[in-house]
Design a protein around this motif. Structure first.
Motif, PDB file in Angstrom:
ATOM      1  N   PRO A 177       0.797  -1.233   0.000  1.00  0.00           N
ATOM      2  CA  PRO A 177       0.000   0.000   0.000  1.00  0.00           C
ATOM      3  C   PRO A 177       0.827   1.278   0.000  1.00  0.00           C
ATOM      4  CG  PRO A 177       0.012  -0.999   2.181  1.00  0.00           C
ATOM      5  CD  PRO A 177       0.761  -1.942   1.279  1.00  0.00           C
ATOM      6  N   SER A 178       2.151   1.173  -0.012  1.00  0.00           N
ATOM      7  CA  SER A 178       2.998   2.371   0.066  1.00  0.00           C
ATOM      8  C   SER A 178       2.694   3.405  -1.014  1.00  0.00           C
ATOM      9  CB  SER A 178       4.472   1.977   0.006  1.00  0.00           C
ATOM     10  OG  SER A 178       4.841   1.252   1.152  1.00  0.00           O
ATOM     11  N   PRO A 179       2.517   3.028  -2.291  1.00  0.00           N
ATOM     12  CA  PRO A 179       2.250   4.052  -3.305  1.00  0.00           C
ATOM     13  C   PRO A 179       0.967   4.841  -3.035  1.00  0.00           C
ATOM     14  CG  PRO A 179       2.967   2.018  -4.344  1.00  0.00           C
ATOM     15  CD  PRO A 179       2.737   1.699  -2.905  1.00  0.00           C
ATOM     16  N   ILE A 180      -0.056   4.191  -2.497  1.00  0.00           N
ATOM     17  CA  ILE A 180      -1.310   4.890  -2.190  1.00  0.00           C
ATOM     18  C   ILE A 180      -1.076   5.918  -1.088  1.00  0.00           C
ATOM     19  CG2 ILE A 180      -3.666   4.610  -1.315  1.00  0.00           C
ATOM     20  CD1 ILE A 180      -3.699   1.848  -2.579  1.00  0.00           C
ATOM     21  N   LEU A 181      -0.332   5.520  -0.069  1.00  0.00           N
ATOM     22  CA  LEU A 181      -0.061   6.416   1.043  1.00  0.00           C
ATOM     23  C   LEU A 181       0.786   7.605   0.576  1.00  0.00           C
ATOM     24  CD1 LEU A 181      -1.121   5.904   3.907  1.00  0.00           C
ATOM     25  CD2 LEU A 181       1.186   5.264   4.575  1.00  0.00           C
ATOM     26  N   GLU A 182       1.795   7.350  -0.260  1.00  0.00           N
ATOM     27  CA  GLU A 182       2.640   8.427  -0.763  1.00  0.00           C
ATOM     28  C   GLU A 182       1.841   9.394  -1.631  1.00  0.00           C
ATOM     29  OE1 GLU A 182       6.351   7.150  -2.490  1.00  0.00           O
ATOM     30  OE2 GLU A 182       6.358   5.350  -1.246  1.00  0.00           O
ATOM     31  N   SER A 183       0.934   8.848  -2.451  1.00  0.00           N
ATOM     32  CA  SER A 183       0.099   9.700  -3.298  1.00  0.00           C
ATOM     33  C   SER A 183      -0.828  10.558  -2.448  1.00  0.00           C
ATOM     34  CB  SER A 183      -0.710   8.825  -4.259  1.00  0.00           C
ATOM     35  OG  SER A 183      -1.593   9.613  -5.035  1.00  0.00           O
ATOM     36  N   ALA A 184      -1.404   9.972  -1.395  1.00  0.00           N
ATOM     37  CA  ALA A 184      -2.294  10.724  -0.517  1.00  0.00           C
ATOM     38  C   ALA A 184      -1.537  11.844   0.183  1.00  0.00           C
ATOM     39  CB  ALA A 184      -2.919   9.788   0.517  1.00  0.00           C
ATOM     40  N   TRP A 185      -0.307  11.577   0.586  1.00  0.00           N
ATOM     41  CA  TRP A 185       0.504  12.601   1.263  1.00  0.00           C
ATOM     42  C   TRP A 185       0.716  13.805   0.348  1.00  0.00           C
ATOM     43  CZ3 TRP A 185       2.861  12.174   6.230  1.00  0.00           C
ATOM     44  CH2 TRP A 185       3.699  13.238   6.563  1.00  0.00           C
ATOM     45  N   ARG A 186       0.924  13.571  -0.938  1.00  0.00           N
ATOM     46  CA  ARG A 186       1.223  14.656  -1.878  1.00  0.00           C
ATOM     47  C   ARG A 186      -0.026  15.328  -2.445  1.00  0.00           C
ATOM     48  NH1 ARG A 186       4.728  10.567  -3.905  1.00  0.00           N
ATOM     49  NH2 ARG A 186       3.238  10.252  -5.602  1.00  0.00           N
ATOM     50  N   ASP A 187      -1.210  14.743  -2.214  1.00  0.00           N
ATOM     51  CA  ASP A 187      -2.444  15.220  -2.850  1.00  0.00           C
ATOM     52  C   ASP A 187      -2.925  16.507  -2.165  1.00  0.00           C
ATOM     53  OD1 ASP A 187      -5.020  15.630  -3.838  1.00  0.00           O
ATOM     54  OD2 ASP A 187      -5.442  13.477  -3.999  1.00  0.00           O
ATOM     55  N   ARG A 188      -2.678  17.636  -2.815  1.00  0.00           N
ATOM     56  CA  ARG A 188      -3.056  18.920  -2.235  1.00  0.00           C
ATOM     57  C   ARG A 188      -4.571  19.079  -2.148  1.00  0.00           C
ATOM     58  NH1 ARG A 188       1.165  23.279  -5.001  1.00  0.00           N
ATOM     59  NH2 ARG A 188       3.101  22.334  -4.186  1.00  0.00           N
ATOM     60  N   GLY A 189      -5.281  18.546  -3.113  1.00  0.00           N
ATOM     61  CA  GLY A 189      -6.735  18.628  -3.086  1.00  0.00           C
ATOM     62  C   GLY A 189      -7.310  17.872  -1.902  1.00  0.00           C
ATOM     63  N   LEU A 190      -6.779  16.682  -1.648  1.00  0.00           N
ATOM     64  CA  LEU A 190      -7.220  15.883  -0.504  1.00  0.00           C
ATOM     65  C   LEU A 190      -6.985  16.648   0.795  1.00  0.00           C
ATOM     66  CD1 LEU A 190      -8.193  12.873   0.174  1.00  0.00           C
ATOM     67  CD2 LEU A 190      -5.786  12.442   0.692  1.00  0.00           C
ATOM     68  N   ARG A 191      -5.801  17.246   0.904  1.00  0.00           N
ATOM     69  CA  ARG A 191      -5.462  17.991   2.126  1.00  0.00           C
ATOM     70  C   ARG A 191      -6.340  19.235   2.267  1.00  0.00           C
ATOM     71  NH1 ARG A 191      -1.178  16.992   5.238  1.00  0.00           N
ATOM     72  NH2 ARG A 191      -0.349  15.585   3.614  1.00  0.00           N
ATOM     73  N   ALA A 192      -6.625  19.901   1.157  1.00  0.00           N
ATOM     74  CA  ALA A 192      -7.459  21.107   1.214  1.00  0.00           C
ATOM     75  C   ALA A 192      -8.885  20.765   1.635  1.00  0.00           C
ATOM     76  CB  ALA A 192      -7.458  21.814  -0.137  1.00  0.00           C
ATOM     77  N   ARG A 193      -9.431  19.676   1.095  1.00  0.00           N
ATOM     78  CA  ARG A 193     -10.801  19.290   1.460  1.00  0.00           C
ATOM     79  C   ARG A 193     -10.882  18.868   2.933  1.00  0.00           C
ATOM     80  NH1 ARG A 193     -10.324  17.287  -3.794  1.00  0.00           N
ATOM     81  NH2 ARG A 193      -9.718  15.212  -3.051  1.00  0.00           N
ATOM     82  N   ALA A 194      -9.850  18.174   3.402  1.00  0.00           N
ATOM     83  CA  ALA A 194      -9.827  17.804   4.814  1.00  0.00           C
ATOM     84  C   ALA A 194      -9.788  19.051   5.692  1.00  0.00           C
ATOM     85  CB  ALA A 194      -8.623  16.907   5.105  1.00  0.00           C
TER      86      ALA A 194
END
Length: 418
Positions: A361-378
Motif C-alpha cells: 500500500p505504500s504508493p497509495i499512502l505516498e500519493s495521498a501525502w502529496r495530494d493537495r486537493g485531498l489535504r485542502a478538502r480535509a
C-alpha cells in the motif's frame, strides 16, 4: 418528546413557560466507558455543569481517573453489583447489567436526564422505566435507516436495513430480559434526541435524517497529555527524521490482520509511524520497521506531529484528524467502520488503503501525502466541524428535551451545510 414522558414532564413544561432559562437539573452521564464514547459525554457534561446543572457519571471503574481529571463525580458500575455493563467490547451481551446499574445509579442521583451513547440499550430502558428523557450521543455518521432518501447508497459493510433490524433485535432482547413488555413500533434507539458528531457531508447525498436526529459536531475532549511522555515520543521520532503518519487501530472484528500491511509501508519507506493500539490486542511490528507502538488516552498531540492519519475509520481518530486538517487513509475492518470509511472517501477527505502487504500500500499512502486537493478538502471540512460549537449545541438540546415537545429535528445533508 415521546409520549411516555408527557405526563411526568408537564410540571417542567409549566416552569419552562414561566421562565426562559433552563431550570437546574440533575444529569447522569452513562455512556460506554471506552474513550471514543466517554470523552464526548464528558465534553457535554462539563458544559452543562458550567451552566449550573449537577452532573455526575456512571461507568466501569477503569474510567475513574478520567472522570477525576474532568472534575465530574463518578460512580462505578461495580459498586452497583454489575461488571462489563459499559464496555464497548461486551455491549451486545451486557445490556441487562447496564440497565440495572443505570436504574440504581439514576435513582440514587435523582436524575432528571440521562446522557448516554449509542449501543447503550440498558440506559435507554432505564430512562423509560424512570420516565425521564435520555439524550444519545452518536458516532460521526447515522448508522440506521434514513427517514427518506438515500436510494442508491452502496452497502458498506452491511445494508442499513440489516443494521437497523439487528440493533432493534438486540434492544428487544435486553428489554425482554429486563422484564419489560413490548413497546409501540417506533425507533427507540434514538432516545429523545440522537446527536451525531459529524457533518452532513458525511451522510449520503439527499438523505433525510429521522426526527430527533441532529448533527452537533465533534464534541471534542480528551485527557491532557503528559509533557514528559510527549518529549520521549519526540526524541524517538527524531532518530529517524522521517515524516510521521499517525495510525489508529480500532477494534478488530476478525477481518484481515493489518500488521503485514503496516510493516510493508513503514519498513524502508519514506515514512515513520506512531501506532496507537486502540483496542487491538496483538501488535507485532517487524524488526527494523519505523514504527513506534503506543497506548495513550489521548491522540491530539500525536496527530499534531503527523501529516497523515491512517485509521480503520472509527469516529474518534477521523474527527480528531479532520479538526486538525489532516487527510485520511482508511482501512476499515468491521462494524460501523466501512460506513464511515466510505463516507470519508465520498467526501474527498480520505483514500482507501488496503490492509494487506500484497499489493504493497505504500504508493497509495505516498500519493495521498502529496495530494493537495485531498489535504485542502480535509482542512475545509475540519474548519466547518470546528465552527459548529458542538458542545454548546449539544448542551442546548439536552436542556431542550426536558422543557417540552422536541422541536423538529429532521434535517437533510443539503440544508445543514454551513
Amino acid at each position: 418528546m415521546t409520549a411516555r414522558h408527557q405526563g411526568a414532564l408537564s410540571e417542567i413544561r409549566r416552569e419552562a413557560i414561566a421562565s426562559p432559562g433552563a431550570r437546574p437539573m440533575k444529569i447522569l452521564l452513562c455512556p460506554l466507558s471506552d474513550g471514543g464514547y466517554l470523552y464526548p459525554a464528558i465534553a457535554v457534561g462539563r458544559e452543562l455543569r458550567r451552566r449550573g446543572h449537577t452532573v455526575s457519571a456512571l461507568g466501569r471503574s477503569t474510567a475513574a481517573p478520567v472522570l477525576a481529571e474532568a472534575g465530574l463525580p463518578f460512580a462505578a458500575a461495580e459498586d452497583f453489583g454489575e461488571r462489563r455493563g459499559f464496555s464497548a467490547t461486551w455491549w451486545g451481551t451486557t445490556g441487562p447489567a447496564q440497565y440495572r446499574a443505570t436504574l440504581r445509579a439514576a435513582t440514587q442521583a435523582r436524575a432528571d436526564l440521562l446522557i448516554t451513547s449509542v449501543l447503550c440499550n440498558g440506559a435507554l430502558l432505564a430512562a423509560e422505566v424512570l420516565d425521564i428523557p435520555v439524550v444519545v450521543l452518536g458516532l460521526s455518521v447515522h448508522l440506521w435507516n434514513y427517514r427518506a432518501g438515500g436510494e442508491g447508497e452502496p452497502h458498506l459493510g452491511r445494508a442499513r436495513d440489516d443494521r437497523t433490524r439487528e440493533s432493534l433485535r438486540l434492544y428487544a432482547a435486553v428489554r425482554e430480559q429486563a422484564g419489560l413488555g413490548p413497546r409501540r413500533p417506533e425507533n427507540p434507539l434514538l432516545g429523545d434526541a440522537l446527536l451525531l458528531r459529524g457533518d452532513p457531508a458525511l451522510e449520503y447525498p439527499g438523505a433525510v435524517l429521522p426526527e430527533r436526529v441532529r448533527h452537533v459536531g465533534p464534541l471534542a475532549w480528551e485527557p491532557a497529555a503528559d509533557p514528559a511522555e510527549i518529549e520521549a515520543i519526540e526524541t524517538r521520532l527524531a532518530r529517524s527524521g522521517k515524516p510521521v503518519v499517525y495510525v489508529h487501530l480500532g477494534r478488530f472484528f476478525g477481518g484481515t490482520d493489518q500488521w503485514p500491511g503496516l510493516n510493508a509501508v513503514f519498513t524502508g519507506g519514506p515514512f515513520q509511524a506512531v501506532v496507537e493500539q486502540g483496542r487491538s490486542t496483538d501488535p507485532h511490528p517487524a524488526p527494523g520497521a519505523d514504527i513506534l507502538v503506543v497506548r495513550k488516552p489521548w491522540m491530539g498531540p500525536l496527530i499534531d506531529r503527523a501529516g497523515l492519519v491512517l485509521t480503520s475509520a472509527t469516529s474518534a481518530p477521523v474527527l480528531s484528524a479532520l479538526l486538525r486538517g489532516r487527510p485520511l487513509g482508511v482501512s476499515p475492518n468491521g462494524s460501523e467502520q466501512p460506513l464511515l470509511a466510505g463516507a470519508c472517501v465520498r467526501a474527498g477527505v480520505a483514500v482507501r488503503v488496503p490492509s494487506t502487504a500484497t499489493p504493497n500500500p505504500s504508493p497509495i499512502l505516498e500519493s495521498a501525502w502529496r495530494d493537495r486537493g485531498l489535504r485542502a478538502r480535509a482542512g475545509e471540512l475540519g474548519r466547518r466541524l470546528a465552527a459548529t460549537d458542538g458542545v454548546t449545541r449539544a448542551a442546548d438540546l439536552a436542556e431542550h428535551v426536558t422543557r417540552g415537545p422536541a422541536e423538529e429535528l429532521t434535517t437533510t445533508a443539503a440544508t445543514q451545510r454551513s
